[in-house]
Motif scaffolding. Structure first.
Motif, PDB file in Angstrom:
ATOM      1  N   ALA A 190     -70.538  14.514  11.712  1.00 53.92           N
ATOM      2  CA  ALA A 190     -71.604  14.407  13.024  1.00 53.92           C
ATOM      3  C   ALA A 190     -72.833  14.533  12.361  1.00 53.92           C
ATOM      4  CB  ALA A 190     -71.519  15.557  13.827  1.00 53.92           C
ATOM      5  N   ILE A 191     -73.912  13.521  12.749  1.00 47.93           N
ATOM      6  CA  ILE A 191     -75.188  13.762  12.133  1.00 47.93           C
ATOM      7  C   ILE A 191     -76.141  13.959  13.507  1.00 47.93           C
ATOM      8  CG2 ILE A 191     -77.099  12.392  11.196  1.00 47.93           C
ATOM      9  CD1 ILE A 191     -75.176  11.109   9.675  1.00 47.93           C
ATOM     10  N   THR A 192     -77.138  14.734  13.516  1.00 45.58           N
ATOM     11  CA  THR A 192     -77.950  14.792  14.656  1.00 45.58           C
ATOM     12  C   THR A 192     -79.307  14.840  14.288  1.00 45.58           C
ATOM     13  OG1 THR A 192     -78.422  17.264  14.364  1.00 45.58           O
ATOM     14  CG2 THR A 192     -76.419  16.673  15.495  1.00 45.58           C
ATOM     15  N   GLY A 193     -80.275  14.432  15.204  1.00 46.04           N
ATOM     16  CA  GLY A 193     -81.730  14.075  14.545  1.00 46.04           C
ATOM     17  C   GLY A 193     -82.430  14.732  15.692  1.00 46.04           C
ATOM     18  N   GLU A 194     -83.151  15.811  15.256  1.00 48.66           N
ATOM     19  CA  GLU A 194     -84.246  16.652  16.170  1.00 48.66           C
ATOM     20  C   GLU A 194     -83.752  16.808  17.535  1.00 48.66           C
ATOM     21  OE1 GLU A 194     -88.231  15.508  14.543  1.00 48.66           O
ATOM     22  OE2 GLU A 194     -87.723  13.787  15.380  1.00 48.66           O
ATOM     23  N   GLU A 195     -82.378  17.208  17.942  1.00 43.83           N
ATOM     24  CA  GLU A 195     -81.934  17.650  19.107  1.00 43.83           C
ATOM     25  C   GLU A 195     -81.831  18.638  19.450  1.00 43.83           C
ATOM     26  OE1 GLU A 195     -77.893  15.646  19.611  1.00 43.83           O
ATOM     27  OE2 GLU A 195     -78.169  14.177  18.137  1.00 43.83           O
ATOM     28  N   LEU A 196     -82.085  19.895  18.383  1.00 46.11           N
ATOM     29  CA  LEU A 196     -82.296  21.173  18.708  1.00 46.11           C
ATOM     30  C   LEU A 196     -83.748  21.461  18.490  1.00 46.11           C
ATOM     31  CD1 LEU A 196     -80.968  23.765  19.703  1.00 46.11           C
ATOM     32  CD2 LEU A 196     -80.499  24.274  17.314  1.00 46.11           C
ATOM     33  N   ALA A 197     -84.346  21.212  17.352  1.00 47.48           N
ATOM     34  CA  ALA A 197     -85.514  21.511  17.177  1.00 47.48           C
ATOM     35  C   ALA A 197     -86.213  20.505  16.529  1.00 47.48           C
ATOM     36  CB  ALA A 197     -85.387  22.726  16.285  1.00 47.48           C
ATOM     37  N   PRO A 198     -87.514  20.254  16.888  1.00 45.20           N
ATOM     38  CA  PRO A 198     -88.370  18.980  16.234  1.00 45.20           C
ATOM     39  C   PRO A 198     -88.505  19.200  14.830  1.00 45.20           C
ATOM     40  CG  PRO A 198     -89.654  19.853  18.367  1.00 45.20           C
ATOM     41  CD  PRO A 198     -88.284  20.850  18.031  1.00 45.20           C
ATOM     42  N   GLY A 199     -88.424  18.159  14.076  1.00 46.98           N
ATOM     43  CA  GLY A 199     -88.289  18.349  12.650  1.00 46.98           C
ATOM     44  C   GLY A 199     -87.113  18.669  11.989  1.00 46.98           C
ATOM     45  N   ALA A 200     -86.021  18.791  12.506  1.00 42.06           N
ATOM     46  CA  ALA A 200     -84.840  19.208  11.869  1.00 42.06           C
ATOM     47  C   ALA A 200     -83.738  18.107  12.395  1.00 42.06           C
ATOM     48  CB  ALA A 200     -84.331  20.794  12.246  1.00 42.06           C
ATOM     49  N   ILE A 201     -83.122  17.888  11.315  1.00 44.80           N
ATOM     50  CA  ILE A 201     -81.917  16.877  11.439  1.00 44.80           C
ATOM     51  C   ILE A 201     -80.664  17.802  10.691  1.00 44.80           C
ATOM     52  CG2 ILE A 201     -83.146  14.813  11.414  1.00 44.80           C
ATOM     53  CD1 ILE A 201     -82.386  14.428   8.466  1.00 44.80           C
ATOM     54  N   SER A 202     -79.400  17.288  11.056  1.00 43.38           N
ATOM     55  CA  SER A 202     -78.471  18.015  10.349  1.00 43.38           C
ATOM     56  C   SER A 202     -77.277  17.007  10.268  1.00 43.38           C
ATOM     57  CB  SER A 202     -77.819  19.163  11.269  1.00 43.38           C
ATOM     58  OG  SER A 202     -77.446  18.537  12.629  1.00 43.38           O
ATOM     59  N   VAL A 203     -76.239  17.524   9.390  1.00 41.49           N
ATOM     60  CA  VAL A 203     -74.979  16.549   9.145  1.00 41.49           C
ATOM     61  C   VAL A 203     -73.883  17.693   9.091  1.00 41.49           C
ATOM     62  CG1 VAL A 203     -75.312  16.360   6.708  1.00 41.49           C
ATOM     63  CG2 VAL A 203     -73.853  14.939   7.729  1.00 41.49           C
ATOM     64  N   ALA A 204     -72.742  17.504   9.626  1.00 39.65           N
ATOM     65  CA  ALA A 204     -71.517  18.455   9.426  1.00 39.65           C
ATOM     66  C   ALA A 204     -70.393  17.907   9.493  1.00 39.65           C
ATOM     67  CB  ALA A 204     -71.771  19.634  10.665  1.00 39.65           C
ATOM     68  N   VAL A 205     -69.445  18.713   8.925  1.00 36.65           N
ATOM     69  CA  VAL A 205     -67.831  18.244   8.841  1.00 36.65           C
ATOM     70  C   VAL A 205     -66.943  19.281   9.100  1.00 36.65           C
ATOM     71  CG1 VAL A 205     -68.739  16.273   7.076  1.00 36.65           C
ATOM     72  CG2 VAL A 205     -67.651  18.946   6.352  1.00 36.65           C
ATOM     73  N   PRO A 206     -65.813  18.925   9.715  1.00 36.09           N
ATOM     74  CA  PRO A 206     -64.915  20.113  10.163  1.00 36.09           C
ATOM     75  C   PRO A 206     -64.209  20.648   8.883  1.00 36.09           C
ATOM     76  CG  PRO A 206     -63.661  17.806  10.306  1.00 36.09           C
ATOM     77  CD  PRO A 206     -65.461  17.481   9.877  1.00 36.09           C
ATOM     78  N   LEU A 207     -63.841  21.988   8.960  1.00 34.38           N
ATOM     79  CA  LEU A 207     -62.919  22.850   8.323  1.00 34.38           C
ATOM     80  C   LEU A 207     -61.734  23.119   8.857  1.00 34.38           C
ATOM     81  CD1 LEU A 207     -65.510  25.342   6.739  1.00 34.38           C
ATOM     82  CD2 LEU A 207     -64.907  23.414   5.578  1.00 34.38           C
ATOM     83  N   ARG A 208     -60.671  22.725   7.948  1.00 38.25           N
ATOM     84  CA  ARG A 208     -59.551  22.918   8.632  1.00 38.25           C
ATOM     85  C   ARG A 208     -58.628  23.951   8.050  1.00 38.25           C
ATOM     86  NH1 ARG A 208     -58.238  18.240  11.710  1.00 38.25           N
ATOM     87  NH2 ARG A 208     -59.434  16.738  11.336  1.00 38.25           N
ATOM     88  N   GLY A 209     -57.333  24.796   8.905  1.00 35.24           N
ATOM     89  CA  GLY A 209     -57.012  25.764   8.298  1.00 35.24           C
ATOM     90  C   GLY A 209     -55.505  25.593   8.261  1.00 35.24           C
ATOM     91  N   LYS A 210     -54.653  26.556   8.375  1.00 30.17           N
ATOM     92  CA  LYS A 210     -53.253  26.378   8.718  1.00 30.17           C
ATOM     93  C   LYS A 210     -52.620  25.436   9.396  1.00 30.17           C
ATOM     94  CE  LYS A 210     -48.973  29.264   8.670  1.00 30.17           C
ATOM     95  NZ  LYS A 210     -48.556  30.652   9.052  1.00 30.17           N
ATOM     96  N   GLY A 211     -51.942  24.437   9.419  1.00 32.20           N
ATOM     97  CA  GLY A 211     -51.429  23.471  10.004  1.00 32.20           C
ATOM     98  C   GLY A 211     -52.326  22.363  10.598  1.00 32.20           C
TER      99      GLY A 211
END
Length: 261
Positions: A190-211
């Protein structure tokens, strides 16, 4: 009619009845709502809530409703789930940080929000709202959108039913967000662009566990002038694969369900 929760006659039992009245459908409550759900007199609830607020177990928002406070989170970090997740992820988070000096964070599902379990602060000049213990909206953050996308239809229906706006870029249209969640699921980030705070963007990926279930999300928060943020996607995906392998090896598979029921 709401069925009152069972409250013990002891002080300890009443305190836990107040805390137990908070769940994914009752994340923020007024004193009257807590009284109804616990079956305790309003005067008793007022006294108990006041004591819990003094010790940061509950916190009162601007609307004067209450929600779970930082003390509960700090105690929760002592659980084996949080401790093991942080211990496994931290060395990899440090490697990611060294590549770009941006804030790196790991979050888990927490009711209808996501809880930042750990974060390495970035050195760029940017105001990052998240810190360990922060509870962020699922629909306006990279880590939140990952958890929401892989969280199932029931969670999505609950979150998409009420989408708060934080900036002009926040997606508050349920159909638009649902389409984006489908894309996140298929592309794996996922990539976001200033959706929570002006001037901040983010990128994220999932972490998986057992199963193979998604139990957390790994993300980077940067400034909006960082045009190379998308280049972090393969870095995060490779890192997430290594972390996920470790999580599966130690049998961790419940982190995303903490306080989600």
């Amino acid at each position: 009619m709401v069925e009152p929760l069972t409250a013990s006659h002891t002080v300890t039992g009443r305190v836990f009845a107040v805390l137990d009245s908070f769940d994914s459908l009752h994340r923020r409550q007024s004193l009257a709502a807590i009284s109804r759900r616990t079956g305790l007199p309003l005067t008793t609830v007022h006294r108990l809530v006041h004591e819990l607020e003094k010790h940061a177990a509950l916190v009162r928002g601007a609307d004067r409703d209450y929600e779970i406070g930082s003390k509960i989170w700090r105690l929760g970090t002592l659980s084996s789930v949080h401790v093991e997740l942080r211990e496994v992820a931290l060395p990899y988070m440090e490697d990611v940080y060294e590549l770009g000096n941006d804030a790196v964070q790991v979050a888990v599902l927490d009711g209808l929000r996501c809880l930042v379990v750990d974060r390495i602060a970035g050195s760029r000049t940017i105001s990052v709202l998240s810190k360990p213990g922060s509870r962020l909206p699922l629909h306006a953050t990279g880590v939140g959108k990952v958890l929401l996308a892989f969280g199932g239809a029931e969670l999505q229906d609950a979150v998409l039913g009420s989408l708060d706006r934080y900036t002009d870029q926040t997606i508050t249209d349920a159909a638009t967000l649902r389409s984006q969640l489908s894309t996140i699921t298929s592309q794996g980030f996922a990539i976001t662009g200033e959706e929570l705070a002006p001037g901040a963007i983010s990128v994220a990926v999932p972490l998986r566990g057992k199963g193979g279930a998604v139990i957390a999300a790994l993300g980077v928060v940067s400034s909006s002038d960082n045009t190379a943020i998308s280049r972090m996607v393969p870095v995060l995906q490779i890192t997430a694969a290594a972390i996920s392998k470790k999580l599966a090896q130690i049998g961790l598979g419940e982190a995303s369900r903490l306080r989600a029921e």
